[in-house]
Scaffold this motif. Sequence first.
Motif: not given
Length: 296
Positions: A27-31, A35-38, A223-224
């Motif tokens: 999740x940290x990598x995606x954020x 730049x994905x949103x929570x 990652x997703x």
Amino acid sequence: MLKNQKTIGILYASIAAALWAISGISGQILFNQFHFSATWLVSTRMLLAGFLLLMIARIKNKDALTWPFKHRTDFISILSFSLLGMYLVQFTYFKTIELSSASFATIVQYIGPVFVIFYTALQTKMLPAKKTIYLILLALLGVTLIAAKGKLANLIASPAAFLWGIGSAISLAFYSIQPRRLLAEHGSIAVVGWGMLLGGIAANIIHPIWKVDGMVTLTSVLQIFIVIIFGTACSFLIYLSSLRYISSALASVLTAFEPILATVFSIFIFQLRFSLPEFIGFLLVLGAILFLQKTL
């Protein structure tokens, strides 16, 4: 036999915490990198994980897709478990992060086991032993040292962040307690599947899955996938399966392994250093859990 069952329950809850830690790293990598949103990630992970689990449950049991609609009490129970437990615990946790930091959110959410223990005390009309309370506080101190990484600035947050964090802790306690009857009657896969799917539908009202707000690449999709399969479908399923063998209080206490493992994984993945406060926190949590598992 009972001792072996308790060992299985402890192992399940610990594995779930490890999977949540891995999911947190993804999740940290995606954020940070993509730049994905929570809110999009919560919507996606719950909806797809719920659908996947229900398909698996249908193969094992033909009634897996229909049982919530056969009895009113089952429908109300699974709906409350889904919205007030599965969905709310994730939404309030990410909302706390948004208003403060991941460190602060982790610390406040870990108050959840305290709510579980005091609920059990009210239900059994027996006060928790002083030893249990002291060990919980010791574990909470350890979690604080790990999450804060020795920096008091990581503990500074607004009143709004604290209230959302308390909501996250209560939600954690709720989904550790509420589904026991459903799990016994309908099985873990069907219950978690419906909980995820209904929660995912609610989450999609806030942020629909088709409104992708991050960079879609092969790495981000991987990652997703990790978040959906390991950090959602498998982790919640294994955690709730542990409730068949151990108490809600012990299962929730074992979630303290998540910040420990997240820190360890971060050292290897992000080349972070393991500070002295984190090491002390590591020892406090391990020691507290070692003694708590004998009393809960």
